[in-house]
Scaffold this motif. Sequence first.
Motif, PDB file in Angstrom:
ATOM      1  N   ARG A  56       0.799  -1.220   0.000  1.00  0.00           N
ATOM      2  CA  ARG A  56       0.000   0.000   0.000  1.00  0.00           C
ATOM      3  C   ARG A  56       0.827   1.263   0.000  1.00  0.00           C
ATOM      4  O   ARG A  56       1.669   1.452   0.884  1.00  0.00           O
ATOM      5  N   PHE A  73      -0.289   4.153   0.793  1.00  0.00           N
ATOM      6  CA  PHE A  73      -0.657   4.987   1.942  1.00  0.00           C
ATOM      7  C   PHE A  73      -0.713   4.205   3.253  1.00  0.00           C
ATOM      8  O   PHE A  73      -1.376   4.614   4.198  1.00  0.00           O
ATOM      9  N   GLU A  74       0.016   3.073   3.326  1.00  0.00           N
ATOM     10  CA  GLU A  74       0.083   2.293   4.565  1.00  0.00           C
ATOM     11  C   GLU A  74       0.525   3.189   5.723  1.00  0.00           C
ATOM     12  O   GLU A  74       1.570   3.846   5.646  1.00  0.00           O
ATOM     13  N   GLY A  75      -0.276   3.206   6.787  1.00  0.00           N
ATOM     14  CA  GLY A  75       0.105   3.968   7.978  1.00  0.00           C
ATOM     15  C   GLY A  75       0.016   5.479   7.812  1.00  0.00           C
ATOM     16  O   GLY A  75       0.365   6.222   8.722  1.00  0.00           O
ATOM     17  N   PHE A  76      -0.463   5.929   6.664  1.00  0.00           N
ATOM     18  CA  PHE A  76      -0.548   7.362   6.386  1.00  0.00           C
ATOM     19  C   PHE A  76      -1.784   7.921   7.068  1.00  0.00           C
ATOM     20  O   PHE A  76      -2.877   7.393   6.916  1.00  0.00           O
ATOM     21  N   SER A  77      -1.643   8.990   7.865  1.00  0.00           N
ATOM     22  CA  SER A  77      -2.826   9.505   8.558  1.00  0.00           C
ATOM     23  C   SER A  77      -3.038  10.989   8.300  1.00  0.00           C
ATOM     24  O   SER A  77      -3.830  11.640   8.961  1.00  0.00           O
ATOM     25  N   THR A  78      -2.309  11.522   7.326  1.00  0.00           N
ATOM     26  CA  THR A  78      -2.451  12.930   6.969  1.00  0.00           C
ATOM     27  C   THR A  78      -3.595  13.085   5.976  1.00  0.00           C
ATOM     28  O   THR A  78      -3.718  12.299   5.045  1.00  0.00           O
ATOM     29  N   SER A  79      -4.450  14.061   6.194  1.00  0.00           N
ATOM     30  CA  SER A  79      -5.481  14.358   5.204  1.00  0.00           C
ATOM     31  C   SER A  79      -4.913  15.359   4.204  1.00  0.00           C
ATOM     32  O   SER A  79      -4.435  16.417   4.586  1.00  0.00           O
ATOM     33  N   LEU A  80      -4.942  14.984   2.939  1.00  0.00           N
ATOM     34  CA  LEU A  80      -4.405  15.843   1.887  1.00  0.00           C
ATOM     35  C   LEU A  80      -5.535  16.311   0.989  1.00  0.00           C
ATOM     36  O   LEU A  80      -6.375  15.508   0.572  1.00  0.00           O
ATOM     37  N   GLU A  81      -5.524  17.599   0.678  1.00  0.00           N
ATOM     38  CA  GLU A  81      -6.438  18.121  -0.333  1.00  0.00           C
ATOM     39  C   GLU A  81      -5.685  18.197  -1.641  1.00  0.00           C
ATOM     40  O   GLU A  81      -4.602  18.787  -1.711  1.00  0.00           O
ATOM     41  N   PRO A 137     -10.423  13.656  -5.094  1.00  0.00           N
ATOM     42  CA  PRO A 137      -9.069  14.203  -4.943  1.00  0.00           C
ATOM     43  C   PRO A 137      -8.764  14.598  -3.503  1.00  0.00           C
ATOM     44  O   PRO A 137      -8.622  15.771  -3.185  1.00  0.00           O
ATOM     45  N   THR A 140      -7.052  12.692   0.443  1.00  0.00           N
ATOM     46  CA  THR A 140      -6.809  11.552   1.326  1.00  0.00           C
ATOM     47  C   THR A 140      -7.401  11.920   2.676  1.00  0.00           C
ATOM     48  O   THR A 140      -7.261  13.055   3.132  1.00  0.00           O
ATOM     49  N   GLY A 199      -7.434  11.047   6.471  1.00  0.00           N
ATOM     50  CA  GLY A 199      -6.912  10.380   7.659  1.00  0.00           C
ATOM     51  C   GLY A 199      -6.367   9.006   7.322  1.00  0.00           C
ATOM     52  O   GLY A 199      -5.703   8.830   6.298  1.00  0.00           O
ATOM     53  N   VAL A 200      -6.655   8.030   8.169  1.00  0.00           N
ATOM     54  CA  VAL A 200      -6.137   6.692   7.905  1.00  0.00           C
ATOM     55  C   VAL A 200      -6.953   5.965   6.845  1.00  0.00           C
ATOM     56  O   VAL A 200      -6.548   4.920   6.360  1.00  0.00           O
ATOM     57  N   ARG A 206     -10.215   0.847   3.489  1.00  0.00           N
ATOM     58  CA  ARG A 206      -9.671   0.280   2.259  1.00  0.00           C
ATOM     59  C   ARG A 206     -10.654  -0.614   1.528  1.00  0.00           C
ATOM     60  O   ARG A 206     -11.174  -1.564   2.097  1.00  0.00           O
TER      61      ARG A 206
END
Lengths: 180, 180
Positions: free
Chosen positions: A148, A150-158, B140, B142, B144-145, B148
């Motif tokens: 993955r 985004f494994e372990g990813f917890s940032t919300s990205l716009e 478009p 992401t 948080g966690v 899936r």
Amino acid sequence: MDGPGKGLGEGGERLHYWVFGGPWTYETEPRGEPIGEDAAWLNEAIAKIGAVVGGRKTYEASGRWGGKNPWGLPFFIVTHRPEEEPEGGAFTFVSGVREAIERARDAAGDKDVHVMGGADVIRQALEAGLVDELTIIVAPVTLGVGKRLFEGFSTSLELEHLGVRQSPLATFIDYRVKRP
Amino acid sequence: MDGPGKGLGEGGERLHYWVFGGPWTYETEPRGEPIGEDAAWLNEAIAKIGAVVGGRKTYEASGRWGGKNPWGLPFFIVTHRPEEEPEGGAFTFVSGVREAIERARDAAGDKDVHVMGGADVIRQALEAGLVDELTIIVAPVTLGVGKRLFEGFSTSLELEHLGVRQSPLATFIDYRVKRP
């Protein structure tokens, strides 16, 4: 699992059919050239790149690219053991993602820095707010349990769409990363 | 986490901005209509659908759609407790994915069966070889966690591109699922 001789994992050649214009295998090695939309995306991307950042695991999984820099551009490898940098200057070993990107930015001049991966380096760069653009390239396959991005990813990205392309071998979704 | 009042999870409204032509929130409820490529994709999809399969968790997370079938089509809910089917005939409770799809196929006549989700029902349908086409809709962002689609999925699927569309709010990748 990836590793030397299977840098993209078991069956992972399919993920990069688009790079070589069609099927290839680890055994026979790729020989073809990208075509159509694949070539269009790659050529546009390559034209903008002035330096590259990659992770140590990716470097090792590739078989250290046979000792030759595959990009022909300044190439910074993120590693906990920068003292293991090989002689010859093909690769510059750097001890952190931020430092690698800073050094790559200096080396790139007016051009862009490309963070090639692995996933861990991409996640760290995204979490540190160091990424302006992100391309997700999706091959038309699911491979076992997968690995993955985004494994372990917890940032919300716009994100914001910059465009989309598709060939028979891949879908390319180009994003701009919005800053808060 | 999803649940009543936040069926798409915390901040999950963004995942369905494309459905309503722009931003909305759980608090104010969506009011708009899809536009442009979003409407084009949705209208094409809806025109082909004759029956729908959904999971019990999705049903509950939606607040049971207020007791009203949101599709206006035969709607089969997969649940371990089919005896809990509400009166009124808006929803048909069925005890397994395969049975739900078979019953939906009968109800759909010449049209397609749409497996709306949740992810667990989609995975089971894919693993059982019951899916002809798959659309991945990517907003478009992401969140948080995340949650899936392919959690725990270990089947390798070969897909073929049917097309791709993009609006400012979503990218739609349509696949045909190849049979071995």
